[in-house]
Design a protein around this motif. Structure first.
Motif, PDB file in Angstrom:
ATOM      1  N   LEU A 132       0.809  -1.221   0.000  1.00  0.00           N
ATOM      2  CA  LEU A 132       0.000   0.000   0.000  1.00  0.00           C
ATOM      3  C   LEU A 132       0.840   1.267   0.000  1.00  0.00           C
ATOM      4  O   LEU A 132       0.324   2.345  -0.299  1.00  0.00           O
ATOM      5  CB  LEU A 132      -0.935  -0.004   1.208  1.00  0.00           C
ATOM      6  N   ILE A 169       0.799   3.728  -3.027  1.00  0.00           N
ATOM      7  CA  ILE A 169      -0.196   4.789  -3.234  1.00  0.00           C
ATOM      8  C   ILE A 169       0.470   6.147  -3.053  1.00  0.00           C
ATOM      9  O   ILE A 169       0.310   7.060  -3.880  1.00  0.00           O
ATOM     10  CB  ILE A 169      -1.381   4.617  -2.259  1.00  0.00           C
ATOM     11  N   GLU A 170       1.245   6.283  -1.982  1.00  0.00           N
ATOM     12  CA  GLU A 170       1.962   7.538  -1.738  1.00  0.00           C
ATOM     13  C   GLU A 170       3.058   7.751  -2.775  1.00  0.00           C
ATOM     14  O   GLU A 170       3.320   8.886  -3.190  1.00  0.00           O
ATOM     15  CB  GLU A 170       2.563   7.544  -0.331  1.00  0.00           C
ATOM     16  N   VAL A 197      -9.204  -1.305  -0.252  1.00  0.00           N
ATOM     17  CA  VAL A 197      -8.209  -0.287  -0.615  1.00  0.00           C
ATOM     18  C   VAL A 197      -8.804   0.805  -1.504  1.00  0.00           C
ATOM     19  O   VAL A 197      -8.284   1.920  -1.569  1.00  0.00           O
ATOM     20  CB  VAL A 197      -7.006  -0.958  -1.328  1.00  0.00           C
ATOM     21  N   ASN A 246     -11.162   2.927  -1.412  1.00  0.00           N
ATOM     22  CA  ASN A 246     -11.458   4.274  -0.887  1.00  0.00           C
ATOM     23  C   ASN A 246     -10.202   5.097  -0.649  1.00  0.00           C
ATOM     24  O   ASN A 246     -10.269   6.290  -0.397  1.00  0.00           O
ATOM     25  CB  ASN A 246     -12.285   4.181   0.400  1.00  0.00           C
ATOM     26  N   LYS A 247      -9.043   4.463  -0.755  1.00  0.00           N
ATOM     27  CA  LYS A 247      -7.778   5.181  -0.585  1.00  0.00           C
ATOM     28  C   LYS A 247      -7.209   5.671  -1.918  1.00  0.00           C
ATOM     29  O   LYS A 247      -6.215   6.393  -1.948  1.00  0.00           O
ATOM     30  CB  LYS A 247      -6.739   4.269   0.096  1.00  0.00           C
ATOM     31  N   THR A 304      -7.297   9.849  -4.121  1.00  0.00           N
ATOM     32  CA  THR A 304      -6.271  10.896  -4.237  1.00  0.00           C
ATOM     33  C   THR A 304      -5.376  10.718  -5.468  1.00  0.00           C
ATOM     34  O   THR A 304      -4.709  11.662  -5.880  1.00  0.00           O
ATOM     35  CB  THR A 304      -5.371  10.913  -2.978  1.00  0.00           C
TER      36      THR A 304
END
Length: 232
Positions: free
Chosen positions: A97, A100-101, A120, A122-123, A126
């Motif tokens: 995960l 994502i960043e 995942v 809903n993350k 962005t």
């Protein structure tokens, strides 16, 4: 390009005309006119008679090709910590995960597909504007949002591919490599076409498949005879 290569190309190009071809004829010509030094992909373009402005006429789906694509599909698996090791063993190229960043910060590695577990999703809001235009946003209809990501990764690595009409109603996809035998290319193509036909909307009236073209990377394309393509 050398003079010899140019002359050979001219001789072969003379064999090409505007007629429609069977699958076997098309693949023979695709191989004969290959001049690139790498193992080129064989691509298919299917022009459908649908109206992409009507939501239920947008065609998309998956197909497990019997002979894969002959190339590595780069997969990012967005899974929980306890699933990371299994995802790596299944063949995922990037796992975790924290990506994502990384994507949000401009991570540039080439990814073909992102597999995500439902929790995942809903993350990903962005980075939706980054993934969306690249066609990388996980989608439950394409099995890239999966409650069994390990199974999904294995299927993709073993030849499962996704297809979807573009804004013009055309489906573009690779169906193998020039180095494949004619039989493997024919079997991949037949199954791909069957899946596209199976996805025909029940409400659609009219000419569903308008044309089919086969080509290899950086080369001529060949129009397939719709009357015989399922027989050859």
């Amino acid at each position: 390009m050398s003079k010899k290569l140019t002359n050979n190309r001219k001789k072969i190009v003379k064999k090409i005309n505007k007629k429609k071809y069977s699958l076997k004829e098309a693949f023979l010509l695709i191989k004969e006119i290959q001049f690139v030094k790498f193992d080129a992909s064989v691509d298919i373009a299917i022009n459908l008679g649908i109206n992409t402005r009507i939501i239920n006429q947008i065609i998309q789906g998956t197909v497990q090709l019997p002979h894969s694509l002959g190339k590595n599909i780069s997969i990012l698996a967005l899974v929980n910590k306890n699933q990371e090791l299994e995802a790596k063993k299944a063949g995922a190229d990037y796992v975790g995960l924290d990506y994502i960043e990384k994507i949000k910060s401009g991570w540039k590695k080439k990814i073909d597909i992102i597999i995500a577990i439902p929790s995942v999703m809903n993350k990903l809001g962005t980075i939706g504007k980054i993934l969306g235009p690249k066609g990388l946003m996980p989608n439950p209809k394409l099995d890239t949002v999966s409650i069994n990501p390990i199974k999904s990764i294995k299927e993709i690595k073993n030849g499962k591919i996704f297809f979807k009409t573009d804004r013009y109603g055309i489906i573009h996809s690779s169906i193998g490599k020039v180095s494949f035998s004619d039989q493997k290319l024919i079997e991949n193509t037949k199954l791909f076409l069957k899946k596209v036909i199976d996805n025909k909307p029940s409400s659609f009236k009219g000419n569903y498949i308008k044309s089919i073209y086969l080509s290899s990377t950086m080369n001529y394309s060949f129009c397939i005879d719709l009357k015989i393509f399922m027989k050859k």
